[in-house]
Design a protein around this motif. Sequence first.
Motif, mmCIF file in Angstrom:
data_model
loop_
_atom_site.group_PDB
_atom_site.id
_atom_site.type_symbol
_atom_site.label_atom_id
_atom_site.label_comp_id
_atom_site.label_asym_id
_atom_site.label_seq_id
_atom_site.Cartn_x
_atom_site.Cartn_y
_atom_site.Cartn_z
ATOM 1 N N LYS A 270 1.131 -10.910 -0.105
ATOM 2 C CA LYS A 270 2.554 -10.895 -0.446
ATOM 3 C C LYS A 270 3.016 -9.490 -0.837
ATOM 4 O O LYS A 270 4.205 -9.197 -0.810
ATOM 5 C CB LYS A 270 2.843 -11.877 -1.582
ATOM 6 N N ASN A 271 2.063 -8.635 -1.217
ATOM 7 C CA ASN A 271 2.413 -7.277 -1.586
ATOM 8 C C ASN A 271 2.401 -6.318 -0.405
ATOM 9 O O ASN A 271 2.358 -5.112 -0.595
ATOM 10 C CB ASN A 271 1.439 -6.751 -2.656
ATOM 11 N N ASN B 242 3.734 -1.610 -8.461
ATOM 12 C CA ASN B 242 3.046 -2.504 -7.537
ATOM 13 C C ASN B 242 1.786 -1.862 -6.989
ATOM 14 O O ASN B 242 1.773 -0.671 -6.698
ATOM 15 C CB ASN B 242 3.966 -2.886 -6.372
ATOM 16 N N LYS B 243 0.729 -2.664 -6.885
ATOM 17 C CA LYS B 243 -0.501 -2.262 -6.212
ATOM 18 C C LYS B 243 -0.742 -3.273 -5.105
ATOM 19 O O LYS B 243 -0.888 -4.462 -5.373
ATOM 20 C CB LYS B 243 -1.690 -2.270 -7.180
ATOM 21 N N GLY B 244 -0.760 -2.818 -3.868
ATOM 22 C CA GLY B 244 -0.930 -3.729 -2.744
ATOM 23 C C GLY B 244 -1.973 -3.244 -1.767
ATOM 24 O O GLY B 244 -2.639 -2.228 -1.985
ATOM 25 N N PHE B 245 -2.096 -3.959 -0.684
ATOM 26 C CA PHE B 245 -3.049 -3.616 0.367
ATOM 27 C C PHE B 245 -2.541 -2.401 1.126
ATOM 28 O O PHE B 245 -1.509 -2.443 1.780
ATOM 29 C CB PHE B 245 -3.220 -4.811 1.302
ATOM 30 N N THR B 246 -3.243 -1.293 1.009
ATOM 31 C CA THR B 246 -2.998 0.007 1.657
ATOM 32 C C THR B 246 -1.814 0.785 1.058
ATOM 33 O O THR B 246 -1.372 1.767 1.647
ATOM 34 C CB THR B 246 -2.778 -0.107 3.184
ATOM 35 N N PHE B 247 -1.306 0.410 -0.107
ATOM 36 C CA PHE B 247 -0.182 1.158 -0.661
ATOM 37 C C PHE B 247 -0.043 0.919 -2.160
ATOM 38 O O PHE B 247 -0.577 -0.032 -2.726
ATOM 39 C CB PHE B 247 1.128 0.743 0.018
ATOM 40 N N SER B 248 0.690 1.839 -2.801
ATOM 41 C CA SER B 248 1.150 1.673 -4.183
ATOM 42 C C SER B 248 2.631 2.003 -4.221
ATOM 43 O O SER B 248 3.126 2.802 -3.414
ATOM 44 C CB SER B 248 0.402 2.617 -5.133
ATOM 45 N N THR B 249 3.350 1.396 -5.153
ATOM 46 C CA THR B 249 4.777 1.637 -5.288
ATOM 47 C C THR B 249 5.083 2.128 -6.702
ATOM 48 O O THR B 249 4.568 1.565 -7.673
ATOM 49 C CB THR B 249 5.586 0.355 -5.004
ATOM 50 N N TYR B 250 5.910 3.165 -6.798
ATOM 51 C CA TYR B 250 6.300 3.740 -8.089
ATOM 52 C C TYR B 250 7.819 3.754 -8.208
ATOM 53 O O TYR B 250 8.526 3.974 -7.223
ATOM 54 C CB TYR B 250 5.793 5.183 -8.217
#
Length: 579
Positions: free
Chosen positions: A339-340, A422-430
Amino acid sequence: MGVVLRFYSCFFTPFSHDELSALSRLDVDAFSELIEYGIKPDGHPALVQTLLYIISSFFGESLIAIRLPFFICSILSLFLFYAAAKKYISKSASLIALCFFATLQFPLTYSCWARPYAIGIILSLGLLHLLYSITKTKKRSIQIIWILLGTLSLYTHYFSALFFCLISFVYLIQALKHKRLTAFCLINLMIALLFIPHLSITLAHLETKGLSWLDAPSFSFFSRHIQYIFHFSAAYFILIALVLYKVFQDASIKKSTLYKSLLLCLLFILPILVGFAYSVYFKPLLQHSVLFFSLPPFLFFIGLLLSTRTTLDYITCIAILTLNLYMLFMHRKHFQLLKNEVHYSLNTFNEGLEQVIHAANPLYVNRYLKKPSNSTYDKKLKPQEWLKQINKTQKQGLILSKISLDKVLFTSQYFNSIEQINKGFTFSTYRLSNDSVSKKLLLQEFKSIEVHASSSNLYDYTYAFNLGEILNNRHEELIGKIEFDQTSKKVHFVMELLHKNESVLYKSLDLKTTDSTLSTQTLFLSLKTKDRIKENNALDEYQLKVYVYNPESSPIYIKSISLYKYLENEYEYGLLEAI
């Protein structure tokens, strides 16, 4: 349980990057263009991309419309798995194997995506189910079904085609045994003839040889693939080890059981060996996903090992389901990662006020963003443009997604608050803002050097560290921060990862003036070690080297160098690696 998990996975998680890539190649005006621009660049045979083209033409590209046929295949595969398993092992052993297939992360992930895997697994299971029947009967219907399954396997995925070839070899042995060689030759000749229309596409695929972005596998791939199948958990291996001990202690093992065990293991192992050899000697293509078609024989074998043919088998099934569900939800965080997915995440966190800068493919991101005009593709921004973008967004705030950590830290200097949302599959969001409450990333400093000196040496301020003494695990990212006076000279700040004194990862930063309004420039450089180091126990084998490289011996005044570590995203490769 398998139906419920697949229903949720199919219709309550966003399209994966792989699916969005396939959908982006459907924007064509004719079928000939689909072959040229949608199928040949992809590297997969034509069946699934053609199916997606037909579905999107009639029903659009909604998540339900695209995934529904693959969901149906994933449900049918559960029933066909059990039916095929009973041809090789007992009913109770088949039930144990089915519990694994229904709830392990590996089959759950690839059964639900609108990619070749859901269809390919149906074909592989169908071939396994018919393998012994086709040599013992002269029914035309079974022979026609075999021709259909074999042909579709060739048109679905090259590893499903490989699995068909292995199954056909077993069929050949059985045909010789039952004196049915003529039927075998005619059936497989028909399959070969039916594949002729696809030869031009396959030849185009062979020219690319493999995947340019993928590294060649090491011998550790074999053990990592088994670990991947079982959620990287020691509990499964302890259970299997105890059963193997029991098996080797039992002197009354039937020859037929040994033969079945050998056959099932070979059907699982040979595709790995073929993929490994090709990836090492030609071009890399071996990934966990391509081995999905040969997974069922291995699970049949595990079911055979674990079965006692008593009521204990039902307790074993309950234990497997409980353990797998715990691993999926609590440890692997499977649905959270799905979902992320970066594109879905950006839409979730973009409230319409913040500007978004991302490094994901714009074609995919704009499918999800409510306000696509608010997004900027990072790779189109030069350093000066990056600073202009920051200045534009200081009032309303900024969201950075899938951006390298050094750029994130550089940008954070211009905002009062930074928060990893957010910490997701292949990415982070700031999210960066000028809120009254200040938030900062908790970087752990492990070296600080106050320099305050001018230098013109070719190499200067060189420091070396053993990674095992710095990092607690491979998911921690290394960060270098350097402060220097304005300059326009060619001077580089370098971080280099070495393995046995050989460079395996090199990253440099030009020490040029970025913000002319400041007398002291502060820049960051980050190094992601987990891209090269696959095991935590290998950290001691690697060294970090940090230095300033000055090829023109230009004088530069450096104020300080600081080195940090930061656990940026332990879930970044969570669908494929240990967390």
